[in-house]
Design a protein around this motif. Sequence first.
Motif, mmCIF file in Angstrom:
data_model
loop_
_atom_site.group_PDB
_atom_site.id
_atom_site.type_symbol
_atom_site.label_atom_id
_atom_site.label_comp_id
_atom_site.label_asym_id
_atom_site.label_seq_id
_atom_site.Cartn_x
_atom_site.Cartn_y
_atom_site.Cartn_z
ATOM 1 N N THR A 19 -1.613 -8.452 -0.710
ATOM 2 C CA THR A 19 -1.653 -7.402 -1.713
ATOM 3 C C THR A 19 -2.555 -6.255 -1.261
ATOM 4 O O THR A 19 -2.211 -5.079 -1.388
ATOM 5 C CB THR A 19 -2.162 -7.982 -3.046
ATOM 6 O OG1 THR A 19 -1.375 -9.115 -3.372
ATOM 7 C CG2 THR A 19 -2.070 -6.966 -4.152
ATOM 8 N N TRP A 20 -3.696 -6.618 -0.678
ATOM 9 C CA TRP A 20 -4.626 -5.613 -0.189
ATOM 10 C C TRP A 20 -3.987 -4.791 0.929
ATOM 11 O O TRP A 20 -4.049 -3.573 0.975
ATOM 12 C CB TRP A 20 -5.901 -6.310 0.290
ATOM 13 C CG TRP A 20 -6.844 -5.428 1.022
ATOM 14 C CD1 TRP A 20 -7.707 -4.521 0.482
ATOM 15 C CD2 TRP A 20 -7.012 -5.337 2.447
ATOM 16 N NE1 TRP A 20 -8.400 -3.881 1.476
ATOM 17 C CE2 TRP A 20 -8.000 -4.365 2.696
ATOM 18 C CE3 TRP A 20 -6.431 -6.011 3.534
ATOM 19 C CZ2 TRP A 20 -8.415 -4.030 3.983
ATOM 20 C CZ3 TRP A 20 -6.843 -5.680 4.810
ATOM 21 C CH2 TRP A 20 -7.825 -4.698 5.025
ATOM 22 N N TRP A 21 -3.291 -5.504 1.823
ATOM 23 C CA TRP A 21 -2.616 -4.857 2.944
ATOM 24 C C TRP A 21 -1.522 -3.915 2.432
ATOM 25 O O TRP A 21 -1.388 -2.783 2.884
ATOM 26 C CB TRP A 21 -2.032 -5.948 3.843
ATOM 27 C CG TRP A 21 -1.050 -5.486 4.868
ATOM 28 C CD1 TRP A 21 -1.331 -4.899 6.056
ATOM 29 C CD2 TRP A 21 0.380 -5.564 4.788
ATOM 30 N NE1 TRP A 21 -0.162 -4.603 6.722
ATOM 31 C CE2 TRP A 21 0.895 -5.003 5.976
ATOM 32 C CE3 TRP A 21 1.275 -6.059 3.832
ATOM 33 C CZ2 TRP A 21 2.269 -4.921 6.234
ATOM 34 C CZ3 TRP A 21 2.628 -5.975 4.080
ATOM 35 C CH2 TRP A 21 3.110 -5.407 5.270
ATOM 36 N N ALA A 22 -0.738 -4.397 1.441
ATOM 37 C CA ALA A 22 0.346 -3.584 0.906
ATOM 38 C C ALA A 22 -0.196 -2.382 0.142
ATOM 39 O O ALA A 22 0.366 -1.288 0.188
ATOM 40 C CB ALA A 22 1.234 -4.431 -0.003
ATOM 41 N N ALA A 23 -1.302 -2.576 -0.555
ATOM 42 C CA ALA A 23 -1.868 -1.484 -1.349
ATOM 43 C C ALA A 23 -2.288 -0.333 -0.443
ATOM 44 O O ALA A 23 -2.160 0.833 -0.803
ATOM 45 C CB ALA A 23 -3.061 -2.004 -2.151
ATOM 46 N N SER A 26 1.015 1.504 0.509
ATOM 47 C CA SER A 26 1.923 1.924 -0.552
ATOM 48 C C SER A 26 1.510 3.268 -1.137
ATOM 49 O O SER A 26 0.510 3.373 -1.826
ATOM 50 C CB SER A 26 1.925 0.850 -1.640
ATOM 51 O OG SER A 26 2.791 1.199 -2.662
ATOM 52 N N TYR A 32 6.243 2.295 -3.888
ATOM 53 C CA TYR A 32 5.769 1.341 -4.884
ATOM 54 C C TYR A 32 6.920 0.538 -5.480
ATOM 55 O O TYR A 32 6.848 -0.678 -5.597
ATOM 56 C CB TYR A 32 5.002 2.060 -5.995
ATOM 57 C CG TYR A 32 4.420 1.120 -7.019
ATOM 58 C CD1 TYR A 32 3.204 0.474 -6.789
ATOM 59 C CD2 TYR A 32 5.103 0.847 -8.202
ATOM 60 C CE1 TYR A 32 2.685 -0.405 -7.713
ATOM 61 C CE2 TYR A 32 4.578 -0.037 -9.133
ATOM 62 C CZ TYR A 32 3.372 -0.657 -8.886
ATOM 63 O OH TYR A 32 2.867 -1.534 -9.801
ATOM 64 N N TYR A 167 -1.125 -8.713 -8.176
ATOM 65 C CA TYR A 167 -0.087 -8.445 -7.165
ATOM 66 C C TYR A 167 0.677 -7.180 -7.498
ATOM 67 O O TYR A 167 0.911 -6.327 -6.658
ATOM 68 C CB TYR A 167 0.963 -9.574 -7.107
ATOM 69 C CG TYR A 167 0.463 -10.930 -6.722
ATOM 70 C CD1 TYR A 167 -0.643 -11.086 -5.911
ATOM 71 C CD2 TYR A 167 1.118 -12.073 -7.161
ATOM 72 C CE1 TYR A 167 -1.081 -12.348 -5.558
ATOM 73 C CE2 TYR A 167 0.693 -13.330 -6.813
ATOM 74 C CZ TYR A 167 -0.413 -13.463 -6.018
ATOM 75 O OH TYR A 167 -0.836 -14.707 -5.681
ATOM 76 N N GLY A 171 -0.272 -4.089 -5.455
ATOM 77 C CA GLY A 171 0.569 -4.181 -4.265
ATOM 78 C C GLY A 171 1.960 -3.611 -4.426
ATOM 79 O O GLY A 171 2.603 -3.269 -3.445
ATOM 80 N N ALA A 175 4.058 -5.841 -1.687
ATOM 81 C CA ALA A 175 3.276 -7.074 -1.805
ATOM 82 C C ALA A 175 4.107 -8.157 -2.469
ATOM 83 O O ALA A 175 4.131 -9.310 -2.019
ATOM 84 C CB ALA A 175 2.012 -6.824 -2.609
#
Lengths: 520, 146
Positions: A19-23, A26, A32, A167, A171, A175
């Motif tokens: 989630t952190w990586w996707a945030a 994004s 999104y 999530y 994310g 995510a």
Amino acid sequence: MSASLVMFLVFIAITLWITWWAAKRSTGSSAYFAAGRTLTAWQNGIAVAGDYMSAASFLGIAGIIAFQGYDGFMYSVGWLVAYLTVLLIVAEPLRNAGKYTMADVLAYRLRPRPVRAMGSLSTLTVSTFYMIAQMVGAGALVSLLLKDSGISFKTAVLGVGVLMIVYVVFGGMLATTWVQIIKAILLMSGTVLLSLLVMAHYGFSFSSFFNAITQVTYHDANGNLITQNFLQPGLRYKPPYGALDLISLGMALIFGTAGLPHILVRFYTVPDAKTARVSVVWAMVIIGSFYILTTFLGFGAATIVGRDFIAKNGGTNMSAPLLAQALAGDLFFAFISSIAFATILAVVAGLTISASTSFAHDFWTNVLHHGKERSPGEEVRVARVTAFVVGAIAILIAVLLGPNANVAFLVALAFAVAASANLPVIVLSLFWRRFNTRGAVAGLATGLISSLALILISPSIMKTDPIFPLENPGIISIPLGFLGAFVGTLLGREPEAEEKFTELNVRANTGLGAEKAISH
Amino acid sequence: MTQRREAAIEKTDLTPLAGAETDVAPLGRQGLKPPHELTADEDVDVTQWNRVAAMDEFKSLVAEKRKFIIPATVFFIVFYFALPVLVGYAPKLMSVKVLGVVNLAYLFALSQFFVAWIIAALYVRAAGRFDEMARNIINRLKSGRE
């Protein structure tokens, strides 16, 4: 601290890292809501499978087969064959003509505000139904599994709810997708392993496995010992209405999948229609193999664990985890349970994102604010707030309900609503030139109201003397949904909608003018 | 207008502006938009869509697709519903043991999976041809414009 708790925490840590990586990656609506439309076919295919193989499939079907034998396998069959409807009719036109939600396709040539308002309402209804089932599964699982570690049912449900909000809020679709992929792989490996263990128990002899299935013993309600052939149809669906109920269930399953908002939005995450198509095939391979393996999970639980033991230790939904415990001890039990937990978490995240996307994109931006974002990024902000609200409501309902009903059965009701309200208008809007706004609103409304009303007067809600004798409303409410759409359409003509059909038809078939992938 | 919108959201939003700027008519309006209100997207495309729809290539693409999708859909629906109908109304027949103790009901259910996979495989093969037809249409449009 128990082993299962450790496994839960490991899974949660991995998903939070995703989630952190996707945030970080994004930015913007398309990123999104649709993961930038950059997913590959296998990624999306596994994610579709992950979205689809919910607590209902893993816990629910195993439970029904363990308790009522063959009839439970009918769920497995319907849930795979349903993908032919998605593949042949819905996936590609949807990808070519839509943007973020199911209602996009309807709004394409119809008057957008009424159809988006109705589409958004039915999306939220279906998602909520589905989510209730998942939360019931989570409740049953956690109350059985963590009863020794001092975590109460309420705390656990609260935990699931908060995670899913994290999530989705931070994310977005990227995510959520990766959570689905990991979960699908875990679930498949767990299921394969469990099936191998069942076969090992029978010395890898199919004949002794199937022989055991024909002689399942359990105690009935009066305490009599019964020996039953579990391959025999009709243990759940009994006369006089069993056959009709079975057909009704079949209709809900194979027409419902193509109307499930959280499955439909997945086809917006790929670059083009061809990728959408190939991803359906990937999903069908994974989902089909999984559902064939439910034979081993369900009948394995029936023969090795036994109905009596499952009923005393958590109920039908716990058949698969208890089978794991019986075959390979507590550690494997913890592993299978945390897979089930991951399954629920992932599906709930998928449901939340489709519900919040629909509210933000369809209702907030397009119905309330005439299709304009008043400030950059507003739609995404609204979706995040909605995810939070939807999550809070789901937590509340789950705490209020309890681990009572079979989750596969609950999900089948969500399918019935999707098949009655969403599918008729999607199909007619793609293939019928004359179809108009009145027809869409009438179809969505009759499908939604009739399926909900029939559920209310069915044996599922009215335990004694139900007015409507079938468990599943599909056989009546799906034709009613179509009928509503037809009659509504014939009440008037809408030249604009008929004229735009040409454009929709060209777009749907050629992909001209479709939303492109973001290039990074 | 479109450019200004593009500039305003350029930094935060990477959404491609392929769709019309707004697809929502003001409250209460019936019928078509007046020409001056058409967004650039709608203005350009109205004639082009009709032109594509009138092309022989497009018509044969749609016809070819129908030739596959309609029979395939009818077949899988009939084949699928045969299962609950037979299981529900002919339980005796479905209980006939075929392979050892395994009965017809289970084998028929199992066959559904393989039939579904086969139909999907056949469709993917046929769809390769549809893709090529669609590509030809797009290429012809492009060459016509230049």
